[in-house]
Design an enzyme around this catalytic site. Sequence first.
Site, PDB file in Angstrom:
ATOM      1  N   LYS A 227      -8.666   8.479  -0.504  1.00 33.41           N
ATOM      2  CA  LYS A 227      -8.912   8.250   0.923  1.00 33.41           C
ATOM      3  C   LYS A 227     -10.346   7.767   1.130  1.00 33.41           C
ATOM      4  O   LYS A 227     -11.292   8.338   0.583  1.00 33.41           O
ATOM      5  CB  LYS A 227      -8.645   9.527   1.737  1.00 33.41           C
ATOM      6  CG  LYS A 227      -8.814   9.300   3.239  1.00 33.41           C
ATOM      7  CD  LYS A 227      -8.181  10.397   4.070  1.00 33.41           C
ATOM      8  CE  LYS A 227      -8.421  10.194   5.552  1.00 33.41           C
ATOM      9  NZ  LYS A 227      -7.801   8.958   6.079  1.00 33.41           N
TER      10      LYS A 227
ATOM     11  N   GLY B 120       0.820  -1.218   0.000  1.00 35.81           N
ATOM     12  CA  GLY B 120       0.000   0.000   0.000  1.00 35.81           C
ATOM     13  C   GLY B 120       0.852   1.264   0.000  1.00 35.81           C
ATOM     14  O   GLY B 120       2.081   1.199   0.100  1.00 35.81           O
TER      15      GLY B 120
ATOM     16  N   HIS C 113      -7.702  15.745   1.719  1.00 33.92           N
ATOM     17  CA  HIS C 113      -6.857  14.577   1.441  1.00 33.92           C
ATOM     18  C   HIS C 113      -7.014  14.171  -0.023  1.00 33.92           C
ATOM     19  O   HIS C 113      -7.947  14.599  -0.698  1.00 33.92           O
ATOM     20  CB  HIS C 113      -7.256  13.385   2.325  1.00 33.92           C
ATOM     21  CG  HIS C 113      -6.702  13.466   3.718  1.00 33.92           C
ATOM     22  ND1 HIS C 113      -7.339  14.140   4.723  1.00 33.92           N
ATOM     23  CD2 HIS C 113      -5.559  12.965   4.260  1.00 33.92           C
ATOM     24  CE1 HIS C 113      -6.627  14.042   5.836  1.00 33.92           C
ATOM     25  NE2 HIS C 113      -5.542  13.346   5.585  1.00 33.92           N
TER      26      HIS C 113
ATOM     27  N   ALA D 181      -2.603   5.743  16.784  1.00 32.97           N
ATOM     28  CA  ALA D 181      -2.627   7.184  16.502  1.00 32.97           C
ATOM     29  C   ALA D 181      -3.192   7.406  15.106  1.00 32.97           C
ATOM     30  O   ALA D 181      -2.674   6.834  14.143  1.00 32.97           O
ATOM     31  CB  ALA D 181      -1.233   7.776  16.598  1.00 32.97           C
TER      32      ALA D 181
HETATM   33  P1  NAD Z   1      -3.685   1.907   0.759  1.00 30.35           P
HETATM   34  O1  NAD Z   1      -5.009   1.485   0.259  1.00 30.35           O
HETATM   35  O2  NAD Z   1      -2.686   2.452  -0.203  1.00 30.35           O
HETATM   36  O3  NAD Z   1      -2.959   0.702   1.538  1.00 30.35           O
HETATM   37  C1  NAD Z   1      -3.605  -0.243   2.330  1.00 30.35           C
HETATM   38  C2  NAD Z   1      -3.012  -1.584   1.952  1.00 30.35           C
HETATM   39  O4  NAD Z   1      -3.425  -2.590   2.865  1.00 30.35           O
HETATM   40  C3  NAD Z   1      -3.474  -2.042   0.550  1.00 30.35           C
HETATM   41  O5  NAD Z   1      -2.327  -2.342  -0.233  1.00 30.35           O
HETATM   42  C4  NAD Z   1      -4.299  -3.304   0.843  1.00 30.35           C
HETATM   43  O6  NAD Z   1      -4.173  -4.253  -0.184  1.00 30.35           O
HETATM   44  C5  NAD Z   1      -3.633  -3.757   2.122  1.00 30.35           C
HETATM   45  N1  NAD Z   1      -4.435  -4.702   2.905  1.00 30.35           N
HETATM   46  C6  NAD Z   1      -5.744  -4.606   3.243  1.00 30.35           C
HETATM   47  N2  NAD Z   1      -6.095  -5.668   3.979  1.00 30.35           N
HETATM   48  C7  NAD Z   1      -4.978  -6.444   4.123  1.00 30.35           C
HETATM   49  C8  NAD Z   1      -4.703  -7.673   4.769  1.00 30.35           C
HETATM   50  N3  NAD Z   1      -5.649  -8.329   5.437  1.00 30.35           N
HETATM   51  N4  NAD Z   1      -3.450  -8.166   4.718  1.00 30.35           N
HETATM   52  C9  NAD Z   1      -2.490  -7.526   4.067  1.00 30.35           C
HETATM   53  N5  NAD Z   1      -2.685  -6.347   3.398  1.00 30.35           N
HETATM   54  C10 NAD Z   1      -3.919  -5.831   3.453  1.00 30.35           C
HETATM   55  O7  NAD Z   1      -3.988   2.972   1.913  1.00 30.35           O
HETATM   56  P2  NAD Z   1      -2.963   3.975   2.636  1.00 30.35           P
HETATM   57  O8  NAD Z   1      -3.096   5.340   2.031  1.00 30.35           O
HETATM   58  O9  NAD Z   1      -1.614   3.352   2.748  1.00 30.35           O
HETATM   59  O10 NAD Z   1      -3.665   4.081   4.070  1.00 30.35           O
HETATM   60  C11 NAD Z   1      -3.854   2.941   4.884  1.00 30.35           C
HETATM   61  C12 NAD Z   1      -4.492   3.347   6.195  1.00 30.35           C
HETATM   62  O11 NAD Z   1      -3.600   4.183   6.946  1.00 30.35           O
HETATM   63  C13 NAD Z   1      -5.785   4.188   6.053  1.00 30.35           C
HETATM   64  O12 NAD Z   1      -6.671   3.832   7.091  1.00 30.35           O
HETATM   65  C14 NAD Z   1      -5.298   5.616   6.228  1.00 30.35           C
HETATM   66  O13 NAD Z   1      -6.298   6.503   6.654  1.00 30.35           O
HETATM   67  C15 NAD Z   1      -4.263   5.401   7.302  1.00 30.35           C
HETATM   68  N6  NAD Z   1      -3.248   6.463   7.416  1.00 30.35           N
HETATM   69  C16 NAD Z   1      -2.864   6.784   8.679  1.00 30.35           C
HETATM   70  C17 NAD Z   1      -1.866   7.709   8.878  1.00 30.35           C
HETATM   71  C18 NAD Z   1      -1.387   7.975  10.285  1.00 30.35           C
HETATM   72  O14 NAD Z   1      -0.456   8.780  10.481  1.00 30.35           O
HETATM   73  N7  NAD Z   1      -1.947   7.305  11.291  1.00 30.35           N
HETATM   74  C19 NAD Z   1      -1.250   8.337   7.786  1.00 30.35           C
HETATM   75  C20 NAD Z   1      -1.654   7.982   6.498  1.00 30.35           C
HETATM   76  C21 NAD Z   1      -2.649   7.008   6.319  1.00 30.35           C
END
Ligand code: NAD
Length: 267
Positions: free
Chosen positions: A160, A11, A156, A123
């Site tokens: 998202k 991801g 965003h 977080a």
């Molecule tokens: P994304 O869709 O690019 O990545 C998520 C990945 O997880 C995908 O590649 C998906 O295939 C994979 N995935 C889903 N279920 C899975 C499983 N069971 N096993 C293995 N892989 C699995 O999304 P992203 O932009 O990377 O964001 C991911 C999450 O992080 C979102 O909830 C986003 O809001 C959050 N986020 C949090 C912060 C923070 O600072 N806390 C910052 C950015 C994003």
Amino acid sequence: MIKVAIVGAAGRMGQTLVEAVSQNSNAMCVSVATVLADDPALGVDIGLLAVGAAIGVETVAELGAGQSDFDVLIDFTSPEATMSHLAYCQANNKAMVIGTTGLSGEQQQAIETAAENIPILVAPNMSVGVNLCLKLLEQAARVLGDEVDIEITEAHHRYKKDAPSGTALKMGAVIADTLDRDLEECAVYGREGISEERDRSTIGFTTIRAGDIVGDHTVTFAGLGERVEITHKASSRMTFASGAVRAAKWIAEKESGLYSMQDVLEL
Ligand code: NAD
């Protein structure tokens, strides 16, 4: 050497996390990387995908398959996936850093319960700047209090999934707590049509989804004659990944319990 499992490694955040861990190779290494079973990156060395060079860790479809040894799991995936990773970490006594947003009340409760047995840091935003802003918001809310209208605007990228962002909700929760308000009762999500004069005890949320915006948040405290705006703009996902890596190093030393970035940063 802290061994780190990155779930959802293909991801946007997953790849940036692999890069961030690789930049801290004196203290930690990626030992497990998972992707979905139908991901074209399954079985590929995750280094080739994330940093352009092999690191000797081939992706697997689930925790426990193939290379399975790790100390801390970093999870930026989806709420459902986070719940299954939580069950694995609890059963195998591993620490977790959770960045996934959009968790329901029930899912947050499950994390709290699991934290009785394992160390977990959650977080909605791992950036140092945002966590500093949370502290500044508390101060602003205390000083400006019920004399101002409070509005939270976030923007965003178009991919998202959850809205408003976990960070915007966290900002609202911090302000509501400081002002002795219940966010569930005082939050207003978007407005349309004709309405009464604005109720000062509400906290408004506005969401923008466009292009490749990494993450912008502005909280406006508007009174009559002046307004204060506290703004954070993330320009790279590396800010979140670096925060998560810092959190992983920190939690590797901790006993079971539920922690936040505020604990890591001693804010
Ligand atoms: P994304 O869709 O690019 O990545 C998520 C990945 O997880 C995908 O590649 C998906 O295939 C994979 N995935 C889903 N279920 C899975 C499983 N069971 N096993 C293995 N892989 C699995 O999304 P992203 O932009 O990377 O964001 C991911 C999450 O992080 C979102 O909830 C986003 O809001 C959050 N986020 C949090 C912060 C923070 O600072 N806390 C910052 C950015 C994003």
